[in-house]
Structure formats: structure tokens, C-alpha cells
Design an enzyme around this catalytic site. Structure first.
Site, PDB file in Angstrom:
ATOM      1  N   HIS A 226       3.804   3.741 -16.482  1.00  0.00           N
ATOM      2  CA  HIS A 226       3.986   2.291 -16.568  1.00  0.00           C
ATOM      3  C   HIS A 226       3.899   1.939 -18.047  1.00  0.00           C
ATOM      4  O   HIS A 226       2.887   2.199 -18.699  1.00  0.00           O
ATOM      5  CB  HIS A 226       2.903   1.572 -15.762  1.00  0.00           C
ATOM      6  CG  HIS A 226       2.732   0.122 -16.118  1.00  0.00           C
ATOM      7  ND1 HIS A 226       3.778  -0.766 -16.117  1.00  0.00           N
ATOM      8  CD2 HIS A 226       1.630  -0.591 -16.484  1.00  0.00           C
ATOM      9  CE1 HIS A 226       3.328  -1.968 -16.457  1.00  0.00           C
ATOM     10  NE2 HIS A 226       2.038  -1.880 -16.695  1.00  0.00           N
ATOM     11  N   TYR A 257       5.335  -8.442 -17.048  1.00  0.00           N
ATOM     12  CA  TYR A 257       4.279  -9.444 -17.212  1.00  0.00           C
ATOM     13  C   TYR A 257       3.977  -9.583 -18.699  1.00  0.00           C
ATOM     14  O   TYR A 257       4.215  -8.677 -19.502  1.00  0.00           O
ATOM     15  CB  TYR A 257       3.009  -9.077 -16.444  1.00  0.00           C
ATOM     16  CG  TYR A 257       2.353  -7.789 -16.877  1.00  0.00           C
ATOM     17  CD1 TYR A 257       1.520  -7.744 -17.991  1.00  0.00           C
ATOM     18  CD2 TYR A 257       2.566  -6.612 -16.175  1.00  0.00           C
ATOM     19  CE1 TYR A 257       0.914  -6.561 -18.390  1.00  0.00           C
ATOM     20  CE2 TYR A 257       1.967  -5.422 -16.569  1.00  0.00           C
ATOM     21  CZ  TYR A 257       1.140  -5.401 -17.681  1.00  0.00           C
ATOM     22  OH  TYR A 257       0.555  -4.233 -18.083  1.00  0.00           O
ATOM     23  N   ASP A 547      -4.114   1.135  20.393  1.00  0.00           N
ATOM     24  CA  ASP A 547      -3.630   0.458  21.594  1.00  0.00           C
ATOM     25  C   ASP A 547      -2.558   1.359  22.184  1.00  0.00           C
ATOM     26  O   ASP A 547      -1.522   1.589  21.545  1.00  0.00           O
ATOM     27  CB  ASP A 547      -3.067  -0.916  21.227  1.00  0.00           C
ATOM     28  CG  ASP A 547      -2.663  -1.732  22.432  1.00  0.00           C
ATOM     29  OD1 ASP A 547      -3.541  -2.044  23.246  1.00  0.00           O
ATOM     30  OD2 ASP A 547      -1.469  -2.061  22.548  1.00  0.00           O
TER      31      ASP A 547
END
Length: 840
Positions: A226, A257, A547
Site C-alpha cells: 500500500h 486518502y 442453522d
């Protein structure tokens, strides 16, 4: 810091003393694990990892509830330490598409309880950030709670707290190996000695995959670059006190940014080409010019972004005398889906606390410590569980491909149904060639290519006309087709066949199988052979862990069927609780079986024409399973339904799947059979029936009573979560899951018909947030068309005082508020509430 020799043993060893490792040591010791050793290969307080160079700001609003919750908790901890400076932050829009996305972020802020956010005009942005060129932007999204934090100082304070409670800290100590016995971590080797350990927490960021490999485990992340530069001195900034006096700017349309850092402007970019490394390629402290994670800057990758930054802030970045004073290719961690990697790995007591940014680190450490010490975290972490990946998703090819694709999405406008393009066609059902011939539009789930709808069904649009509820706005028409609703109506009228081969399937066998599953499941498992049991699986706090359905195939033989996305997590949960005496065993047979759903009022007619078995209601009742012949294929037929129609799930050996498809397809032609996609199975058919979905309605943060899924009585056998569940049954629920319908889909601002997609806030008719007594905001858990009821349908948990049927509320979507009505309080179905179709 301890200057002496390593202890011979410890209850827990934390590897890595960046912000993640330090906060892990803090929270583990806070919860009572004080026999603790913290190891760091670099010097302290700045060991050379990402903590030392990563931009240290916190934007709290995310579309993910899980990440917003963890980020807000982290911000709270930084503020509690006195190490946060509230600066505010503005995300600016250069395009109309981004402006609409900022409206969506406003909705997420309301859903997750972030107060004070507002949309700004360019002129209002200029008032808050006087060095932005308003002519370049169309508006902005302002979050007053954005802050700048000091992660190195925070880490030091938290590390010192742990030391005060008894922890030992050793810097400049490299881990060289990890021993495992009986698949359980037992020892950590370093260049200064070895430590026997009950638990090991891998909290070393970009080095985590290398450390995990020492124990035979996989942490699927990749180090990636980055880029950041620091431009200064800026005269305007030199006149202001402290580190930051102006709001941070995210120029999200350019993936950048900009933020004040003392007298400099720091500019960071996520727009450059993905630059990936292997963990073994990271230089050592001795080899690195700056630090191991601050690599030489490649200016050619950053030049286009610098031009865009100059365009947005010309008066600042082009000021006389200012220049680039610092520039790095900084390393961070990327994962295949952009989420952290948390929880116990495939090696017992070896925990991953990896792929974490400064903004969420303390909150994650708190949650993982709760998970390890107490058995369950307060925050639902299922989306970040390291166990969520299938084997193919943990390969280097997959990790690198998806991480590369995801990097430039960091500030991207990502649709809720957005599809990955890389590493596709990895898992294919035997139905795939037939589906392609029928014009299936494939979405990927857990590597499976699943038809979402079939272009061959386009003629159904004319048959059903306006009932297909066509959408006119581009956003909710993206990754969607009205053909889905047409397929739904054809299923309701006639019969549909649906590929559901993505199910994960586990067989449980052994003399102790029944006792084991009684312990695991909420529902009674001591049932007759051939019964199908739909059940929740709870954690110790009574929240939803899974579930699924369980078929009893024999005295000591059961089959678990769960969702494809949930398979690896559920498998680990079941395996972790297997009896130590070996009386029950679990076998993952997912790759052995394909599954075809056959549903609709003519489903029995179709099935009868393929088999000599009695499939009448009397001969084959609801919630039963048995082996039958379907043409030339021996099939396990299970009579259940997730779409609210008569029908069966048909399980066939994978290599015989094509024959089963062809048999059912030919048999169905006289009855008007249509192939239908997962758009029907997972959304329209499900939501009309109010059926709950794990990860949407069902999370650990809600309980069975709130979901209105409690049974008439609780079984006698003990099960995980029973004590909590009994308590929940005695309490007044803080919220009740309800079905709502949209009264008018017309946008108040432009007159277009708009359709919610999920996660939007539910408000009172006065436009106020609805919050239950546990502090949880009301939001849409699932949304979708209800073609059979002619309404757009929403599911949402509401406090009891707002859950009365007929109560009128609002939903906020894309900046507008739409009237909605509570149609059903609890679990009764909106469509066919008596369930006559399913049980016919």
C-alpha cells in the site's frame, strides 16, 4: 520488557507485539490468563511491522455490521486510553454514482448507530476542509466521529498492563518452530529457547502465514503493498497545533486518502496495481533500509494518483517549498474476501488473529480473547472466522487472485451481490452442462457455480406480465433479473427444479452418534428412522451458531446438511465437539453427493412418473426421508422445503447426477417444469415464507426466542446453550423478528420505483432510529421481491412495542424514506400461513 531467560512454559504465547499482539495480551490478561508470554522478533516499542507505518485513522462506518461493531469498540478503547484525537472525516464524491453510494453509507451509519453523520454540498465540504477544490467534487459524506489514534503508544500501555498482571515480554526474539502433538499445539521454539504452551496466538500480521506453517496450519493471507507519501512542509499546517486540525479526506473515487500529519500532508493510495509478496520474501530488520514492512517506493505506480491528489488539493500539495519528504511501499495483509482471519485454526489451540487493521485491532482482540477464554465472543464473528474457507480457497492461487482483485475495491462501490471474477469454475455440479445450455447466469458460492436465473425462461416474462415486479433503477437491477420472479411464479403455479448441490453434507456414525447430536442440537434428535429434523445449533450463550437439517438414516447413522457458505465453519464446530471416546465420527461427504430440489404443486406428479415408490402424502409424509429410485438412479429423497412448496430434496451420487437431472427434466415436461435459480430458492421463495437465514436473521447476537423459533417445549437432554435458552424463554424478548411489506416503493425525490436490498435502517414514522433495550438498532436483515403477494418484503428485528401487526414505520434507502407496515409479528408466513402447500 523481560531481560531474563524465557520461561519453560506458559498457558498462552502471543506471537507478535504490534497493535494486535499487544491488545491480545491485554485482553487475555484482563480475562484472567496471566501466565502469558508475548514474543516479538523486532525491537520495542516499534518492532517494524505495519503498526509502525500504517495510517492511523479510524472511519467507523462500514456496510458490514460486524466490522463497524469492531471498529467502534476499538475507537472506544483508544479514547479510554486518551490516545484518540477526534478530527472528523469526509468522503468526497466526484461522480453521481458515488453520491448515491454516500446516501447508502448514510443508511449504514443509521443502521449501526453512528450518530451525527451528514451529507454535504461541495461548499459545505469546503467549510470543513478549506483546501479542497469544490469544483472537482459533487458532495461529501461527513462522519464527525473519525479519529486519529496512536497505536504504538496504545500497544505499549496495553503491553505494560499485561506485564503488570504477570505476563512476560521478550523482544528481538524470533520464533523458529512450533511443535504439535495429537493435532494440538504444545511448544514454541525461538532463537533464545523453547516454551511449552497450551495456547498460541499468531498475531504477527504479514508474517502470520509463515508462523502458521510451522505448526502445519494455513492462515490464508498475502502481504501486499500500500503506497503512501508525505508532502511538506505545508504552511497552513505549520500554523495549527498538534498532529491534526482538519478532517481527514477520503477521495474514494480515486481510491486515495489525504490527511494532515503535523506539518505534512499524507497521501495514501489503493489505486495502483496489486503488488503481492510472499511472507518469506519480507526482508529482515537487518536487511531493510527502513523497516521490514517499509519497502522502497516505486514512484511509477504512484504518479497517476499524485496528479489526482493535486487536482483535489492544489493549494496544499503544490504550495511553494513543499516536497515529498517520505515515501514508502508499506506492507499490509490482504485476504481472499477482504475480511480478517480470526479464531482457532485446524490445529487445536493455535489461534489466528491476523489480517487486521489499526482501526479494528483492539475490538478484535477483545472479541477473540472472549472467544478463547469464555467460549464465545460478545460480537458475532462468523464472517471473519478463519475456518470459513474450503481447501481450494486456501491455495496460494486463490488467495493471490482474490486479494489482487479485491485490492482496488478498498474504496470501491461494491454491490451486495457483487461477483468475483477470478478463480471461477472450481466446483461444478454434474448439472452444469445442462444449466449452461439453458442459459444459466452463474453466481459463485463457496467455489460452486450456481445458477441464479435462466435466460431460457425469458418467455415467462410475457406470461406473468407486471407480476414479475420489474425494477427500473440501475442499482437494484444490477446482479438481478425479473426472470427470477417469473421463475418463482412458475414454481408456485406448476413445478421447478433447482440445483442445490452447494450444500455441505456430513455423515455422523457410531454407537454414540445419537447422544452426540443430542448434545449439539436444540431439537430432539431421538426420532424415528427416516425423520428429517430442522434445528438450530447454539453457542453457550444461546445465540445461533448454525442453522441446518439432520436426517436420521438409521440407529447409529445421521446426515447433516448445511449451507454451502457455512460448511467449513460448521464442520469445525461439529468436529471440535466430537466425543473423546471415539463413539461418534464425522465424515465430510460433500463431494460425493449432488442435490436437486423439486418443488411446486405438480412436484408429486413429476416424481411419481419417475419412481415406483409411494410418494403420496400418506406414503411419504412431510419431514421424512427415504431411498427411492428416480429412473436409473438410487436417490435419497428428503421431503422438506425452503421455498414453501410441496416437494423434495433429491440426493444422488455425484457421478449419477446428470442422469438424475435428465430423468426429472423429461418427466417434468408434461407438467410445465422450469429450471429455477438460487434467486428463487435463497430470496423470493424464502422471504415470502419468512424463513430465516443464517448470517442474516440468525447470528450469535440474537436468540431463538427473538427469532420466534422456540419449540413448544425444551427437550430433556442437555445441549450446548440450553441454560441460556431456558433463561431466554423466561425473559421478555428485547426484539422480535417481523415481516414487513413496503407500502409504496415510489422514491419521494425522483418518482422512480426503488427496492431495498438489505441492511437498511428501520425508523419510526417520525424518522427516528429504533433501538431495543440491548442497544441494537432495527435494520433490514433480508429484503426481496414477494411476487406471490405482490409486495417487496423485508425482515427485521423490532422491539416489542414496535412489532404489532399493522404498525406503520419507515425504511431509509438511498437517501429517501419509504413507508412500511409490520405484516407479521414472529414466524408466521406471509404467504400460505397455514402451510397447506408444503404439507399437501
Amino acid at each position: 520488557m523481560n531481560a531474563g531467560s524465557l520461561p519453560s512454559g506458559a498457558q498462552a504465547v502471543v506471537i507478535g507485539a504490534g497493535i494486535v499482539g499487544n491488545t491480545m495480551a491485554y485482553h487475555l490478561s484482563r480475562l484472567g490468563w496471566t501466565d502469558l508470554v508475548l514474543l516479538e522478533q523486532g525491537p520495542l516499542p516499534n518492532p517494524g511491522g505495519s503498526t509502525g507505518h500504517a495510517s492511523n485513522f479510524i472511519f467507523p462506518v462500514d456496510h458490514s455490521k460486524e466490522m463497524t461493531t469492531l471498529t467502534k469498540e476499538s475507537a472506544r478503547q483508544y479514547e479510554e486510553l486518551g490516545l484518540a484525537t477526534i478530527s472528523g472525516g469526509v468522503e468526497v464524491a466526484r461522480t453521481k454514482t458515488r453520491l448515491e453510494e454516500l446516501n447508502r453509507r448514510m443508511s449504514s451509519a443509521l443502521s449501526w448507530g453512528e450518530e451525527g453523520c451528514e451529507l454535504l454540498t461541495p461548499e459545505q465540504v469546503l467549510e470543513k476542509v478549506p483546501f479542497v477544490d469544490p469544483d472537482v467534487i459533487l458532495g461529501g459524506f461527513y462522519t464527525p466521529g473519525v479519529s486519529v489514534v496512536d497505536p504504538l503508544r496504545a500497544g505499549t500501555l496495553m503491553r505494560e498492563y499485561a506485564q503488570g498482571r504477570g505476563a512476560s515480554v521478550f523482544a528481538s526474539t524470533e520464533v523458529t518452530g512450533i511443535d504439535v502433538e495429537n493435532n494440538r499445539v504444545c511448544r514454541v521454539h525461538t532463537d533464545k529457547g523453547s516454551i511449552d504452551a497450551e495456547y498460541v496466538f499468531v498475531a504477527c500480521g504479514v508474517w502470520s502465514p509463515r508462523i502458521a506453517r510451522m505448526a502445519g496450519a494455513i492462515i490464508p493471507l498475502t502481504p501486499a503493498v500500500h503506497q503512501m507519501i508525505s508532502v511538506g512542509p505545508i504552511p497552513l499546517f505549520e500554523e495549527t497545533p498538534g498532529e491534526i486540525s482538519f478532517p481527514i479526506v477520503r477521495d474514494v473515487d480515486t481510491n486515495m486518502y489525504e490527511r494532515q500529519n503535523g506539518s505534512d500532508m499524507e497521501v495514501g493510495s489503493y489505486a495502483h496495481r496489486p503488488i503481492l509478496l510472499d511472507a518469506d520474501e519480507i526482508p529482515s530488520s537487518e536487511e531493510a533500509a527502513l523497516s521490514p514492512t517499509e519497502l522502497p517506493f516505486t514512484s511509477e505506480d504512484f504518479d497517476p494518483q499524485l496528479e489526482q491528489a493535486l487536482e483535489l488539493m492544489p493549494e496544499i500539495l503544490a504550495v511553494e517549498g513543499a516536497g515529498i519528504r517520505h515515501a514508502i511501499n508499506g506492507l499490509l495483509s490482504l485476504t481472499p474476501d477482504g475480511m480478517p482471519l480470526l479464531g482457532e485454526t485446524e490445529v487445536k489451540n493455535l489461534w489466528s488473529v491476523a489480517a487486521i487493521w489499526i482501526k479494528e485491532a483492539p475490538g478484535i482482540a477483545k472479541a477473540v480473547a472472549e472467544w478463547a477464554v469464555e467460549g464465545a465472543p460478545e460480537t458475532d464473528l462468523h464472517s471473519a472466522d478463519v475456518a470459513r474457507f474450503y481447501p481450494h480457497q486456501r491455495t496460494k492461487r486463490h488467495v493471490d487472485a482474490r486479494s489482487s482483485e479485491g485490492y482496488n475495491r478498498t474504496y470501491g462501490i461494491v454491490h451486495p451481490m457483487e461477483q468475483w471474477l477470478s478463480n471461477r469454475e472450481v466446483r461444478l455440479s454434474p448439472f452444469y452442462p445442462h444449466e449452461r445450455e439453458l442459459g444459466a447466469v452463474f453466481y459463485e458460492t463457496a467455489g460452486w457455480e450456481r445458477p441464479w436465473w435462466y435466460e431460457s425462461n425469458a418467455p415467462l416474462l410475457e406470461e406473468y406480465g407486471d407480476r414479475v415486479m420489474a425494477r427500473e433503477a440501475e442499482w437494484e437491477s444490477r446482479w438481478w433479473s425479473p426472470i427470477i420472479n417469473a421463475e418463482h411464479l412458475a414454481m408456485r403455479d406448476r413445478v421447478a427444479m433447482i440445483d442445490i448441490s452447494a450444500f455441505a453434507v456430513f455423515d455422523v456414525v457410531g454407537a454414540g452418534a445419537l447422544e452426540y447430536l443430542q448434545r449439539m442440537a436444540l431439537a430432539e434428535m431421538d426420532v424415528a428412522f427416516g425423520r428429517v429434523v430442522y434445528t438450530s445449533i447454539l453457542d453457550q450463550n444461546g445465540g445461533f451458531k448454525a442453522d441446518l437439517t439432520i436426517m436420521r438414516l438409521g440407529e447409529n447413522s445421521f446426515r447433516i446438511v448445511t449451507g454451502g457458505l457455512d460448511g467449513p465453519r460448521d464442520r469445525k464446530w461439529f468436529e471440535d465437539h466430537l466425543p473423546e471416546d471415539g463413539s461418534a465420527a464425522l465424515d465430510d461427504v460433500t463431494s460425493a453427493w449432488c442435490t436437486l430440489g423439486l418443488w411446486g404443486p405438480r412436484a408429486r406428479d413429476v416424481l411419481e412418473s419417475t419412481t415406483s415408490a409411494d410418494v403420496s402424502h400418506e406414503g411419504f409424509p412431510f419431514a421424512r426421508c427415504r431411498w427411492i429410485d428416480v429412473g436409473p438412479v438410487r436417490v435419497l429423497a428428503s421431503r422438506i422445503s425452503y421455498v414453501g412448496e410441496l416437494g423434495w430434496e433429491l440426493y444422488a451420487p455425484m457421478e449419477q447426477g446428470a442422469a438424475m437431472w435428465e430423468t426429472v427434466w423429461e418427466a417434468g415436461r408434461p407438467f410445465g417444469i422450469v429450471p429455477a435459480g438460487i434467486g428463487v430458492y435463497g430470496t423470493t421463495g424464502r422471504i415470502e415464507k419468512g424463513y430465516r437465514l443464517y448470517g442474516a436473521e440468525l447470528e450469535t447476537e440474537y436468540n431463538v426466542v427473538e427469532a420466534d423459533m422456540q419449540r413448544p417445549k425444551v427437550k430433556d437432554a442437555d445441549f450446548i446453550g440450553k441454560e441460556a435458552h431456558l433463561r431466554h424463554r423466561e425473559e421478555e424478548p428485547a426484539a422480535i423478528l417481523c415481516t414487513l411489506t413496503v407500502d409504496d416503493n415510489t422514491s419521494p425525490s425522483n418518482g422512480a420505483k426503488r427496492y431495498m436490498l438489505g441492511r437498511e435502517p428501520i425508523l419510526t414514522r417520525a424518522g427516528e432510529r429504533i433501538v431495543d433495550r440491548k442497544g441494537r438498532s432495527a435494520y433490514v436483515t433480508s429484503a426481496g421481491s414477494g411476487p406471490s403477494v405482490g409486495k417487496h418484503v423485508l425482515l427485521a428485528y423490532l422491539p416489542p412495542e414496535h412489532a404489532d401487526e399493522g404498525n406503520e414505520l419507515l425504511v431509509q434507502y438511498m437517501g429517501d424514506k419509504y413507508p412500511v407496515t409490520v405484516a407479521v409479528r414472529g414466524s408466521r408466513s406471509l404467504f400460505d400461513p397455514e402451510n397447506t402447500r408444503v404439507r399437501s
